[in-house]
Design a protein around this motif. Structure first.
Motif, short mmCIF file in Angstrom:
data_model
loop_
_atom_site.label_atom_id
_atom_site.label_comp_id
_atom_site.label_asym_id
_atom_site.label_seq_id
_atom_site.Cartn_x
_atom_site.Cartn_y
_atom_site.Cartn_z
N ALA A 62 14.73 -94.90 61.19
CA ALA A 62 15.05 -95.39 62.53
C ALA A 62 13.82 -95.99 63.18
CB ALA A 62 15.57 -94.25 63.39
N GLU B 249 19.18 -102.49 62.46
CA GLU B 249 18.87 -101.20 61.82
C GLU B 249 17.49 -101.26 61.18
OE1 GLU B 249 23.18 -99.45 60.41
OE2 GLU B 249 22.14 -100.79 59.04
N ARG C 96 17.91 -100.36 70.58
CA ARG C 96 17.46 -100.80 69.27
C ARG C 96 17.47 -102.32 69.19
NH1 ARG C 96 21.26 -98.93 64.59
NH2 ARG C 96 22.43 -100.71 65.35
N GLN D 218 14.87 -95.25 69.09
CA GLN D 218 16.17 -94.61 68.90
C GLN D 218 16.12 -93.11 69.16
OE1 GLN D 218 16.61 -97.24 65.08
NE2 GLN D 218 18.54 -96.18 65.41
N THR E 20 10.17 -93.04 61.24
CA THR E 20 10.18 -94.22 62.11
C THR E 20 8.98 -95.08 61.73
OG1 THR E 20 8.76 -93.43 63.91
CG2 THR E 20 11.09 -92.75 63.98
N ARG F 144 21.35 -86.25 64.12
CA ARG F 144 21.57 -87.68 63.92
C ARG F 144 22.88 -88.09 64.59
NH1 ARG F 144 25.16 -89.74 60.37
NH2 ARG F 144 24.79 -91.86 59.66
#
Length: 188
Positions: free
Chosen positions: A159, A61, A19, A163, A182, A135
């Motif tokens: 996300a 994030e 990430r 990820q 996403t 998750r």
């Protein structure tokens, strides 16, 4: 430490690295354009007057700021989590970022003056996910406890596509999401 817990720890390290690398190569414009508006299937879940529990994105994030602004403009109430001493999240309504203060692990949280709220939808952060809507969180179990506390409330993860894992190991207390969004797709 059990083998399952050790595997989760290794996955967290690897997917944080992925990430961070992905977000690090994005230019500012691309990052700011991601997660600005809700895709139609997700937008249908939100109605004016509802309370949506969001997280304040930190570091690499999936960014939440623009979605929060957008939902606020449409009349949705926004609540943020606050970590309690017993390891449970409570959600508190927040009308502006000035009401957030440094909390657990220096993550911005609502202050004591913000009213308590029961969410109609929970938007959760994650480190990794799989196509079965499992998750992998930060490892504290805070969101899993909240999911159990609100079993009928839709659970949505935000996300980056990098990820996605082939499979996330799970334990009985690990509750799946209802949807993952996403920058590329919606997984239901």
């Amino acid at each position: 430490m059990s083998i399952l817990k050790e595997n989760k720890k290794k996955l967290r390290k690897e997917y944080r690295r992925r990430r961070d690398a992905f977000v690090g190569q994005l230019d500012v414009a691309s990052r700011n354009l991601s997660f600005r508006r809700l895709p139609s299937p997700l937008a249908r879940l939100f109605k004016p007057g509802q309370t949506v529990a969001f997280y304040r994105s930190v570091g690499s994030e999936a960014p939440t700021e623009r979605l929060i602004e957008y939902l606020t403009e449409t009349g949705v109430n926004i609540a943020f989590p606050r970590v309690m001493d017993n390891g449970v999240l409570e959600f508190r309504l927040v009308t502006g970022p000035e009401l957030l203060e440094s909390g657990f692990r220096d993550i911005p949280e609502p202050g004591d003056t913000c009213p308590l709220a029961d969410p109609d939808v929970i938007i959760a952060p994650l480190v990794a996910f799989d196509r079965s809507l499992r998750r992998l969180g930060q490892g504290g179990g805070f969101y899993d406890r909240s999911f159990a506390q609100y079993p009928d409330v839709p659970r949505i993860g935000l996300a980056w596509s990098v990820q996605e894992a082939a499979e996330i190991p799970s334990e009985p207390h690990d509750l799946p999401l209802d949807m993952i969004v996403t920058e590329c797709e919606i997984i239901e």
